[in-house]
Design a protein around this motif. Structure first.
Motif, PDB file in Angstrom:
ATOM      1  N   THR A  28       0.849  -1.181   0.000  1.00 10.60           N
ATOM      2  CA  THR A  28       0.000   0.000   0.000  1.00 10.60           C
ATOM      3  C   THR A  28       0.890   1.239   0.000  1.00 10.60           C
ATOM      4  O   THR A  28       2.098   1.156   0.254  1.00 10.60           O
ATOM      5  CB  THR A  28      -0.882   0.037   1.250  1.00 10.60           C
ATOM      6  N   LEU A  29       0.283   2.370  -0.270  1.00 16.64           N
ATOM      7  CA  LEU A  29       1.020   3.634  -0.209  1.00 16.64           C
ATOM      8  C   LEU A  29       1.591   3.834   1.187  1.00 16.64           C
ATOM      9  O   LEU A  29       2.685   4.334   1.374  1.00 16.64           O
ATOM     10  CB  LEU A  29       0.073   4.790  -0.520  1.00 16.64           C
ATOM     11  N   CYS A  30       0.791   3.374   2.172  1.00 16.99           N
ATOM     12  CA  CYS A  30       1.209   3.523   3.561  1.00 16.99           C
ATOM     13  C   CYS A  30       2.511   2.759   3.818  1.00 16.99           C
ATOM     14  O   CYS A  30       3.421   3.267   4.458  1.00 16.99           O
ATOM     15  CB  CYS A  30       0.103   3.025   4.466  1.00 16.99           C
ATOM     16  N   ASP A  31       2.594   1.523   3.281  1.00 16.94           N
ATOM     17  CA  ASP A  31       3.832   0.745   3.410  1.00 16.94           C
ATOM     18  C   ASP A  31       5.009   1.543   2.893  1.00 16.94           C
ATOM     19  O   ASP A  31       6.062   1.616   3.513  1.00 16.94           O
ATOM     20  CB  ASP A  31       3.729  -0.550   2.583  1.00 16.94           C
ATOM     21  N   HIS A  32       4.805   2.112   1.695  1.00 15.51           N
ATOM     22  CA  HIS A  32       5.875   2.888   1.072  1.00 15.51           C
ATOM     23  C   HIS A  32       6.333   4.006   1.997  1.00 15.51           C
ATOM     24  O   HIS A  32       7.520   4.132   2.303  1.00 15.51           O
ATOM     25  CB  HIS A  32       5.395   3.496  -0.245  1.00 15.51           C
ATOM     26  N   TYR A 207      17.501   2.233   0.076  1.00 12.94           N
ATOM     27  CA  TYR A 207      17.479   0.772   0.096  1.00 12.94           C
ATOM     28  C   TYR A 207      16.046   0.261   0.034  1.00 12.94           C
ATOM     29  O   TYR A 207      15.716  -0.624  -0.761  1.00 12.94           O
ATOM     30  CB  TYR A 207      18.175   0.292   1.368  1.00 12.94           C
ATOM     31  N   TYR A 208      15.156   0.852   0.852  1.00 14.22           N
ATOM     32  CA  TYR A 208      13.767   0.412   0.850  1.00 14.22           C
ATOM     33  C   TYR A 208      13.035   0.848  -0.423  1.00 14.22           C
ATOM     34  O   TYR A 208      12.220   0.103  -0.959  1.00 14.22           O
ATOM     35  CB  TYR A 208      13.036   0.931   2.088  1.00 14.22           C
ATOM     36  N   ALA A 209      13.365   2.062  -0.911  1.00 14.03           N
ATOM     37  CA  ALA A 209      12.733   2.511  -2.154  1.00 14.03           C
ATOM     38  C   ALA A 209      13.087   1.550  -3.282  1.00 14.03           C
ATOM     39  O   ALA A 209      12.241   1.163  -4.084  1.00 14.03           O
ATOM     40  CB  ALA A 209      13.186   3.924  -2.486  1.00 14.03           C
ATOM     41  N   ASN A 210      14.342   1.141  -3.298  1.00 14.77           N
ATOM     42  CA  ASN A 210      14.798   0.211  -4.319  1.00 14.77           C
ATOM     43  C   ASN A 210      14.132  -1.156  -4.133  1.00 14.77           C
ATOM     44  O   ASN A 210      13.792  -1.829  -5.104  1.00 14.77           O
ATOM     45  CB  ASN A 210      16.326   0.090  -4.234  1.00 14.77           C
ATOM     46  N   TYR A 211      13.935  -1.538  -2.877  1.00  8.35           N
ATOM     47  CA  TYR A 211      13.258  -2.798  -2.575  1.00  8.35           C
ATOM     48  C   TYR A 211      11.854  -2.803  -3.183  1.00  8.35           C
ATOM     49  O   TYR A 211      11.458  -3.750  -3.873  1.00  8.35           O
ATOM     50  CB  TYR A 211      13.201  -2.968  -1.056  1.00  8.35           C
ATOM     51  N   PHE A 212      11.123  -1.703  -2.958  1.00  5.41           N
ATOM     52  CA  PHE A 212       9.775  -1.614  -3.522  1.00  5.41           C
ATOM     53  C   PHE A 212       9.807  -1.609  -5.042  1.00  5.41           C
ATOM     54  O   PHE A 212       9.009  -2.281  -5.690  1.00  5.41           O
ATOM     55  CB  PHE A 212       9.074  -0.345  -3.025  1.00  5.41           C
ATOM     56  N   ALA A 213      10.741  -0.832  -5.611  1.00  7.14           N
ATOM     57  CA  ALA A 213      10.798  -0.735  -7.064  1.00  7.14           C
ATOM     58  C   ALA A 213      11.130  -2.088  -7.680  1.00  7.14           C
ATOM     59  O   ALA A 213      10.600  -2.450  -8.726  1.00  7.14           O
ATOM     60  CB  ALA A 213      11.836   0.299  -7.476  1.00  7.14           C
ATOM     61  N   ASP A 214      11.981  -2.861  -7.010  1.00  6.99           N
ATOM     62  CA  ASP A 214      12.322  -4.201  -7.506  1.00  6.99           C
ATOM     63  C   ASP A 214      11.124  -5.131  -7.445  1.00  6.99           C
ATOM     64  O   ASP A 214      10.892  -5.924  -8.346  1.00  6.99           O
ATOM     65  CB  ASP A 214      13.451  -4.797  -6.653  1.00  6.99           C
ATOM     66  N   LYS A 215      10.382  -5.027  -6.336  1.00  2.95           N
ATOM     67  CA  LYS A 215       9.277  -5.958  -6.138  1.00  2.95           C
ATOM     68  C   LYS A 215       8.080  -5.619  -7.044  1.00  2.95           C
ATOM     69  O   LYS A 215       7.441  -6.513  -7.578  1.00  2.95           O
ATOM     70  CB  LYS A 215       8.826  -5.920  -4.676  1.00  2.95           C
ATOM     71  N   TYR A 217       8.184  -3.492  -9.687  1.00  2.00           N
ATOM     72  CA  TYR A 217       8.623  -3.098 -11.026  1.00  2.00           C
ATOM     73  C   TYR A 217       7.947  -1.786 -11.430  1.00  2.00           C
ATOM     74  O   TYR A 217       7.637  -1.548 -12.569  1.00  2.00           O
ATOM     75  CB  TYR A 217       8.343  -4.198 -12.051  1.00  2.00           C
ATOM     76  N   ASN A 218       7.681  -0.954 -10.443  1.00  2.00           N
ATOM     77  CA  ASN A 218       7.053   0.330 -10.712  1.00  2.00           C
ATOM     78  C   ASN A 218       7.829   1.417  -9.976  1.00  2.00           C
ATOM     79  O   ASN A 218       7.671   1.593  -8.780  1.00  2.00           O
ATOM     80  CB  ASN A 218       5.597   0.295 -10.227  1.00  2.00           C
ATOM     81  N   PRO A 219       8.702   2.138 -10.694  1.00  2.00           N
ATOM     82  CA  PRO A 219       9.537   3.130 -10.011  1.00  2.00           C
ATOM     83  C   PRO A 219       8.799   4.422  -9.705  1.00  2.00           C
ATOM     84  O   PRO A 219       9.325   5.280  -9.021  1.00  2.00           O
ATOM     85  CB  PRO A 219      10.657   3.382 -11.026  1.00  2.00           C
ATOM     86  N   PHE A 220       7.573   4.552 -10.216  1.00  2.00           N
ATOM     87  CA  PHE A 220       6.921   5.861 -10.152  1.00  2.00           C
ATOM     88  C   PHE A 220       6.287   6.148  -8.792  1.00  2.00           C
ATOM     89  O   PHE A 220       5.808   7.244  -8.558  1.00  2.00           O
ATOM     90  CB  PHE A 220       5.864   5.981 -11.255  1.00  2.00           C
ATOM     91  N   ILE A 221       6.248   5.177  -7.900  1.00  7.85           N
ATOM     92  CA  ILE A 221       5.734   5.456  -6.561  1.00  7.85           C
ATOM     93  C   ILE A 221       6.861   5.598  -5.529  1.00  7.85           C
ATOM     94  O   ILE A 221       6.952   6.627  -4.874  1.00  7.85           O
ATOM     95  CB  ILE A 221       4.699   4.393  -6.134  1.00  7.85           C
ATOM     96  N   PRO A 222       7.744   4.598  -5.360  1.00 10.08           N
ATOM     97  CA  PRO A 222       8.721   4.742  -4.273  1.00 10.08           C
ATOM     98  C   PRO A 222       9.703   5.903  -4.455  1.00 10.08           C
ATOM     99  O   PRO A 222      10.001   6.587  -3.485  1.00 10.08           O
ATOM    100  CB  PRO A 222       9.455   3.404  -4.272  1.00 10.08           C
ATOM    101  N   TYR A 223      10.185   6.118  -5.671  1.00  9.13           N
ATOM    102  CA  TYR A 223      11.212   7.148  -5.830  1.00  9.13           C
ATOM    103  C   TYR A 223      10.684   8.563  -5.611  1.00  9.13           C
ATOM    104  O   TYR A 223      11.359   9.357  -4.943  1.00  9.13           O
ATOM    105  CB  TYR A 223      11.941   7.003  -7.172  1.00  9.13           C
ATOM    106  N   PRO A 224       9.504   8.910  -6.129  1.00  6.70           N
ATOM    107  CA  PRO A 224       8.978  10.235  -5.764  1.00  6.70           C
ATOM    108  C   PRO A 224       8.767  10.404  -4.264  1.00  6.70           C
ATOM    109  O   PRO A 224       8.994  11.493  -3.732  1.00  6.70           O
ATOM    110  CB  PRO A 224       7.650  10.300  -6.529  1.00  6.70           C
TER     111      PRO A 224
END
Lengths: 268, 293
Positions: A28-32, A207-215, A217-224
């Protein structure tokens, strides 16, 4: 899980308190927000500790580089050259494998291969070199009149440095030093992407942003989200350093005060 | 590589080292240095072009264009660079694939994002699943170049924007007094004069660019960091003719020295360039040169 439960489980995850397993699916967004924010603890830790300790070495380096005695000047020049001339990324790798080699021989170096100490040492030395160069530049542009006035009052040696040279140096260097603090803060994201391992998945924000992006495959949420956190804390740094800047410039008429301009170079 | 290398166990230290350093994998390692230089050679002009466009946009009289330029500069510079590298590599890849997907498979109905997957039709895959290895590598390198250019373009844009604003107003007014149009003033007066103001910032950006090249490793390219890690690791006699302990520290020391040398050489060259550009300019530096001559 409600967002509050997520917060309870993961807010301190990066330092090993709370739920052990990271969320694996249905992010969820909250997790992020919670996990990346949790990672920020490491970024703040590295930045604060390195800046606080590096400040003193930087002052010493600046004085040494400005000294007439080659035994003081040469080592300081070389130190600054080595740390400013090479990428921080490579410095991390070298330091890690260096400590790893030492660890094999002496058990004392056990902690040095962990990020909290090993990476901190590299960041400390690195920021000392960059700030040392900034302070050295400021030291050379101290108005001649200030030092002459100190001489006229009969000050010399330590009192002159403590009361005249050092405050003026800080005042002149402060805008550039603010930028250095911002770089350093941004550079802390490199730690867990160089050789230093994130033990039990306790990593920093990237590290966590990259974890989410890897899992996902959507970079548009964690990196912003990460970007938002960093911009927020960058503003905090600018604000805090601005207060100090005002304090350092308090004796000057308003139009002669040095303004802080946000001008980071970002990669080192 | 050398004829005496057939049986490394029998060699003396120096000969052993000469054989060790010329094995096939080491040649790949040296080739990776060329990759770094190649990246710099391609990225620097592209980033400069991006920067020029960004600076032109930022000082444009058309408001949205000016916002676009300023926004580009501000956002890229406000966030850790490495986050950008990690972001753009995936984002660009998905953007390209998505565009191709819309063009090549117009009657594909399923959504592109399904849960944790990004699905495009096979014909839109980049590079195509059937293409040979070198296409994959080149595509990866291409993505890296574009990413570097976007990030460093913003740095260059900021510097060039400052340089353009630093050109004395009187110079532009003189040009206008001679009846030059906006465009002529820009190209004939502003652009030739801005370089001397922009060069200190540009040389700084160049240094930063050099020091950012090891980040190629994070973009999944077999660069010098990758090779240093894999070559330096402990090798047992089972898998190689040249067994050795953990030498990664020495490999990274070598990289450290390489970068130190590289930045030092750049510094010297840029100083000379600055001297040449200052010649005949209406700045204190130019004035000092005129007096000395």
């Amino acid at each position: 899980m409600t967002c509050f439960e997520t917060f309870q489980a993961y807010a301190l995850r990066s330092i090993g308190i709370g739920e052990r397993l990271l969320p694996r699916s249905d992010f969820t967004l909250c997790d992020h927000f919670v996990l990346i924010g949790s990672g920020m603890i490491w970024n703040i830790y590295f930045a604060l500790m390195a800046l606080a300790s590096g400040f003193f070495l930087a002052t010493a380096l600046a004085v040494a580089k400005g000294a007439a005695n080659p035994w003081a000047r040469k080592p300081a020049e070389w130190f600054i050259f080595v740390f400013r001339g090479s990428p921080l990324f490579i410095q991390f790798f070298f330091a890690y494998f260096f400590f790893l080699g030492l660890k094999g021989q002496y058990a004392f170096f056990d902690a040095f291969t962990a990020a909290w100490l090993g990476a901190l040492i590299v960041l400390f030395l690195n920021t000392s070199a960059y700030s040392g160069e900034i302070f050295y530049g400021a030291l050379r542009s101290i108005p001649k009149g200030d030092v002459e006035a100190a001489d006229a009052y009969g000050m010399s040696g330590w009192p002159r440095f403590r009361r005249i040279v050092w405050p003026t140096m800080l005042r002149l260097a402060w805008p550039a030093y603010t930028n250095e603090a911002i770089f350093l803060f941004h550079a802390t994201t490199l730690v867990f992407f160089s050789a230093f391992p994130a033990w039990q998945q306790r990593g920093d924000a990237l590290y966590y942003a990259n974890y989410f992006a890897d899992k996902t495959y959507n970079p548009f949420i964690p990196y912003p989200i990460l970007a938002m956190y960093f911009i927020l804390f960058t503003l905090v740094i600018v604000g805090g350093f601005g207060l100090v800047n005002r304090h350092l410039n308090r004796h000057l008429p308003a139009e002669r005060r040095a303004k802080i301009k946000y001008r980071p170079k970002l990669i080192r | 590589m050398f004829s005496y290398c057939t049986d490394p166990d029998t060699l003396g230290q120096l000969a052993w080292l000469s054989c060790y350093l010329t094995t096939g994998v080491h040649l790949s390692f040296y080739l990776a240095f060329l990759k770094v230089l190649g990246l710099l050679a391609v990225t620097a002009p592209v980033a400069l072009a991006f920067g020029f466009l960004g600076a032109m946009a930022a000082r444009s009289h058309i408001l949205p264009l000016s916002w676009l330029g300023r926004g580009y500069i501000a956002i890229v510079r406000g966030v850790p660079d490495i986050a950008f590298f990690l972001f753009f590599v995936i984002a660009l890849d998905q953007l390209f694939e998505y565009v191709r997907h819309r063009i090549k498979c117009p009657d594909w109905t399923g959504p592109v994002r399904q849960g944790n997957d990004f699905i495009v039709c096979p014909a839109a895959k980049l590079p195509l699943g059937t293409s040979p290895e070198w296409v994959h590598e080149t595509y990866g390198f291409f993505l890296a170049v574009v990413t570097f250019a976007i990030v460093f373009g913003a740095f260059a844009a900021n510097v060039l924007y400052g340089g353009m604003r630093a050109v004395p107003r009187a110079q532009l007014e003189t040009a206008e007094a001679y009846g030059m149009s906006h465009r002529q003033t820009f190209w004939r007066v502003l652009v030739p004069q801005m370089w001397v103001y922009a060069l200190p910032g540009l040389s700084n950006t160049w240094m930063v660019l050099i020091k950012a090249t090891p980040l190629l490793f994070l973009l999944g390219i077999d660069d010098i960091v990758y090779w240093a890690r894999s070559l330096g690791g402990t090798k047992t006699a089972q898998f190689t003719d040249y067994p050795h302990g953990d030498w990664r520290m020495w490999y990274f020391l070598f990289l450290l020295v390489f970068y130190l040398g590289f930045t030092r050489v750049s510094e010297v060259v840029l100083e000379r360039l600055m001297k040449r550009l200052t010649h005949g300019q209406a700045t204190t530096g130019g004035e000092a040169q005129r007096k000395a001559a």
